[in-house]
Design a protein around this motif. Structure first.
Motif, PDB file in Angstrom:
ATOM      1  N   TYR A  46       1.276  -1.244  -0.170  1.00 31.35           N
ATOM      2  CA  TYR A  46      -0.325  -0.003   0.234  1.00 31.35           C
ATOM      3  C   TYR A  46       1.017   1.589   0.266  1.00 31.35           C
ATOM      4  CZ  TYR A  46      -3.136   3.474   1.255  1.00 31.35           C
ATOM      5  OH  TYR A  46      -4.181   4.389   1.367  1.00 31.35           O
ATOM      6  N   GLY A  91      -6.471   0.766  -3.932  1.00 29.40           N
ATOM      7  CA  GLY A  91      -6.817   0.238  -2.949  1.00 29.40           C
ATOM      8  C   GLY A  91      -8.128  -0.702  -4.397  1.00 29.40           C
ATOM      9  N   SER A  92      -7.730  -0.289  -5.216  1.00 32.03           N
ATOM     10  CA  SER A  92      -8.191  -1.123  -6.209  1.00 32.03           C
ATOM     11  C   SER A  92      -7.592  -1.710  -6.813  1.00 32.03           C
ATOM     12  CB  SER A  92      -9.211   0.088  -7.557  1.00 32.03           C
ATOM     13  OG  SER A  92      -7.432  -0.279  -8.127  1.00 32.03           O
ATOM     14  N   MET A  93      -9.405  -3.525  -7.018  1.00 30.53           N
ATOM     15  CA  MET A  93      -8.651  -4.295  -7.877  1.00 30.53           C
ATOM     16  C   MET A  93      -8.188  -4.224  -8.730  1.00 30.53           C
ATOM     17  SD  MET A  93      -9.140  -7.761  -6.773  1.00 30.53           S
ATOM     18  CE  MET A  93     -10.439  -7.752  -5.819  1.00 30.53           C
ATOM     19  N   LEU A 130      -4.426  -4.989  -7.557  1.00 32.88           N
ATOM     20  CA  LEU A 130      -3.808  -5.675  -7.464  1.00 32.88           C
ATOM     21  C   LEU A 130      -3.850  -6.395  -8.221  1.00 32.88           C
ATOM     22  CD1 LEU A 130      -3.402  -6.948  -4.803  1.00 32.88           C
ATOM     23  CD2 LEU A 130      -6.352  -7.587  -5.255  1.00 32.88           C
ATOM     24  N   ILE A 156     -13.791 -10.154  -9.190  1.00 33.62           N
ATOM     25  CA  ILE A 156     -13.680 -10.987  -8.183  1.00 33.62           C
ATOM     26  C   ILE A 156     -14.171 -10.429  -7.074  1.00 33.62           C
ATOM     27  CG2 ILE A 156     -11.574 -10.662  -6.609  1.00 33.62           C
ATOM     28  CD1 ILE A 156     -10.067 -11.548  -9.121  1.00 33.62           C
ATOM     29  N   SER A 182     -13.671  -8.409  -2.425  1.00 33.12           N
ATOM     30  CA  SER A 182     -12.735  -7.101  -3.329  1.00 33.12           C
ATOM     31  C   SER A 182     -12.036  -6.480  -1.367  1.00 33.12           C
ATOM     32  CB  SER A 182     -13.008  -6.265  -4.164  1.00 33.12           C
ATOM     33  OG  SER A 182     -14.040  -6.035  -4.333  1.00 33.12           O
ATOM     34  N   LEU A 202      -9.309  -7.629   0.288  1.00 29.77           N
ATOM     35  CA  LEU A 202      -8.217  -8.208  -0.891  1.00 29.77           C
ATOM     36  C   LEU A 202      -7.273  -6.864  -1.204  1.00 29.77           C
ATOM     37  CD1 LEU A 202      -9.430 -10.902  -3.326  1.00 29.77           C
ATOM     38  CD2 LEU A 202      -8.257 -11.323  -1.200  1.00 29.77           C
ATOM     39  N   VAL A 203      -7.741  -5.390  -1.737  1.00 30.69           N
ATOM     40  CA  VAL A 203      -7.394  -5.067  -1.728  1.00 30.69           C
ATOM     41  C   VAL A 203      -6.062  -4.048  -0.799  1.00 30.69           C
ATOM     42  CG1 VAL A 203      -9.010  -3.888  -3.960  1.00 30.69           C
ATOM     43  CG2 VAL A 203      -8.667  -2.960  -1.996  1.00 30.69           C
ATOM     44  N   HIS A 204      -5.383  -3.720  -2.179  1.00 30.77           N
ATOM     45  CA  HIS A 204      -4.423  -2.854  -0.320  1.00 30.77           C
ATOM     46  C   HIS A 204      -5.017  -2.017   0.203  1.00 30.77           C
ATOM     47  CE1 HIS A 204      -0.669  -4.216  -3.542  1.00 30.77           C
ATOM     48  NE2 HIS A 204      -0.568  -5.345  -2.178  1.00 30.77           N
ATOM     49  N   GLN A 205      -5.118  -1.954   1.706  1.00 32.36           N
ATOM     50  CA  GLN A 205      -5.087  -0.682   1.846  1.00 32.36           C
ATOM     51  C   GLN A 205      -3.983  -0.155   3.387  1.00 32.36           C
ATOM     52  OE1 GLN A 205      -8.500  -0.081   1.817  1.00 32.36           O
ATOM     53  NE2 GLN A 205      -9.833  -1.709   1.629  1.00 32.36           N
ATOM     54  N   PRO A 206      -4.400   0.405   3.731  1.00 31.48           N
ATOM     55  CA  PRO A 206      -3.261   1.205   4.495  1.00 31.48           C
ATOM     56  C   PRO A 206      -3.134   0.501   6.165  1.00 31.48           C
ATOM     57  CG  PRO A 206      -5.180   2.682   4.144  1.00 31.48           C
ATOM     58  CD  PRO A 206      -5.831   1.761   3.580  1.00 31.48           C
TER      59      PRO A 206
END
Lengths: 204, 249
Positions: free
Chosen positions: A137, A146-148, A151, B157, B160, B163-167
């Motif tokens: 992150y 923060g979007s799929m 990723l 998907i 989500s 799964l996504v990058h979070q702080p």
């Protein structure tokens, strides 16, 4: 305005209408429905509409980017502010058309769906650093934070690099040695492979 | 300062029949037999060499690179090995100086180049024309499906938001995992009475995921009289009320 955005407005108007008390929108199917059924249906419809908006916005942005040929302004989180992120941002060069001087080779693209999985000849002999985003992150990337989408892009590029890194290294070596003399290639001529060579494979 | 990479290098690359098969167009390719046991004068020893390294060398699905130097030009063409282990072993048995594989190249251009070389009755040799085959110890065909799968529409998907990058610390600060979607349908409830022995006399115990009281009550009752121990009860209740759960044990 895309029809999908209109759909969002219409859905909101309908939702507000049937949940108001008394309902401001006459929908016979919902006249006597219990509140939690209404709620469930509204939530379900919203969850189907959201991805549509996301797809349309994503493709629109992509079209805009290639029209304007903006160099990628990397999305990143200013709050994290670590030294490593600053270093990554300084060296950030976007993929494909987002790179200021254009794509690095014929297999360099913004969208991973346009990248051929097997490396191309141009890609193998290219001496330019490939676009390899960092996998955490806050690291700079050409897609929204923060979007799929981001990723999947990161995972694709990193996994593919594992597969192709070795071949790229090797091909680069061969290409540079073509500038040397012919005698460097004598090592590969069959006559050298008799007799005293070890049983183990020829490491490169 | 680079990681060193282990490659297999094969010399004496010559081409034979070009034929279509289920992998596309494949080219029969002869290679010098590698030095060592593979060159034994006994056919059985040679066969055993390839059986022994089987799974690691010249295996179908492996990625190879043909390095073709012609005059000053050096070209690199990638392809996939399309031969079965038996074909390789048979070719090893029939002679000790060359082995035969089949390669499906990615670029049609190299097939045209090979075709024109086959047509030429006096092929170039020696310093003017050198061909080498490189084999990397990676299973391209095994990894490719994952790469193809990653190219899916991101909207398809599920889960989500997890799964996504979070702080950093995003998940530890008041983050709620939603209940399973099917459990949020109005009127839905879990029936957990089957987890009680008949002697407990519990015939109807329902959990409604939107109702915290029903969850707590069920948890207490299950800890009191069900067949599960306390930590198992927590595991079951927590899993039934979340759309993502990790179970250990």
């Amino acid at each position: 305005m895309p029809i999908v955005h209109n759909l969002v407005h219409w859905n909101k108007a309908w939702t507000d209408g049937i949940t108001a008390s008394p309902p401001t929108f006459e929908d016979n199917s919902f006249k006597n429905a219990p509140l939690d059924s209404k709620g469930h249906l509204i939530r379900h419809l919203s969850s189907r509409i959201r991805p549509l908006v996301s797809i349309v916005d994503r493709e629109q942005k992509k079209a805009e980017r290639s029209r304007n040929k903006l160099s990628a302004i990397p999305f990143s989180n200013p709050e994290t502010g670590e030294a490593i992120i600053s270093a990554l941002e300084m060296g950030f060069v976007g993929p494909g058309n987002l790179r200021p001087s254009g794509p690095r080779h014929d297999n360099d693209a913004e969208d991973i769906r346009e990248i051929r999985i097997a490396p191309t000849h141009q890609e193998l002999i290219s001496r330019l650093q490939p676009y390899l985003p960092a996998n955490f992150y806050g690291a700079p990337h050409h897609l929204p934070s923060g979007s799929m989408e981001r990723l999947l892009d990161i995972q694709f590029r990193l996994l593919r690099e594992e597969l192709t890194y070795a071949f790229r290294q090797c091909s680069c070596q061969f290409n540079s040695s073509s500038q040397r003399t012919h005698s460097d290639f004598d090592w590969f001529s069959p006559s050298r492979h008799f007799g005293t060579v070890e049983e183990e494979d020829t490491p490169f | 300062m680079e990681d060193s990479v282990m490659f297999f290098v094969y010399t004496g690359v010559t081409f034979g029949l070009i034929a279509p098969d289920r992998r596309g167009v494949t080219v029969d390719t002869r290679l010098d037999t590698p030095p060592g046991r593979a060159r034994s004068s006994q056919a059985s020893v040679r066969a055993n060499f390839w059986k022994g390294v089987g799974g690691k060398r010249l295996v179908a699905g492996g990625l190879v690179a043909l390095i073709w130097k012609s005059g000053p030009e050096v070209d690199v063409h990638l392809g996939i090995l399309a031969n079965s282990p038996d074909e390789l072993i048979q070719s090893a048995k029939s002679g000790n100086d060359c082995i035969k594989v089949r390669i499906a190249f990615f670029d049609a251009a190299v097939e045209l180049r090979i075709l024109s070389e086959l047509k030429d009755r006096r092929p170039k040799t020696g310093k003017d024309d050198i061909k080498i085959l490189l084999e990397a110890p990676s299973m391209f065909e095994a990894v490719r499906p994952f790469l193809e799968a990653l190219r899916i529409d991101p909207e398809l998907i599920p889960l989500s938001r997890y799964l996504v990058h979070q702080p950093p610390n995003f998940f530890s600060h008041e983050f709620q995992i939603h209940p399973p979607q099917y459990a949020t349908v109005p009127g839905f409830s879990y029936q957990v009475s089957s987890l009680f022995p008949t002697t407990a006399g519990v015939e109807d115990l329902q959990i409604v995921v939107q109702d915290p009281q029903s969850i707590e009550f069920a948890r207490q009752e299950m800890k009191r009289a069900s067949r599960l121990d306390s930590s198992q009860v927590d595991a079951v209740v927590d899993t039934l009320t979340r759309e993502v759960a990790l179970i250990q044990g």
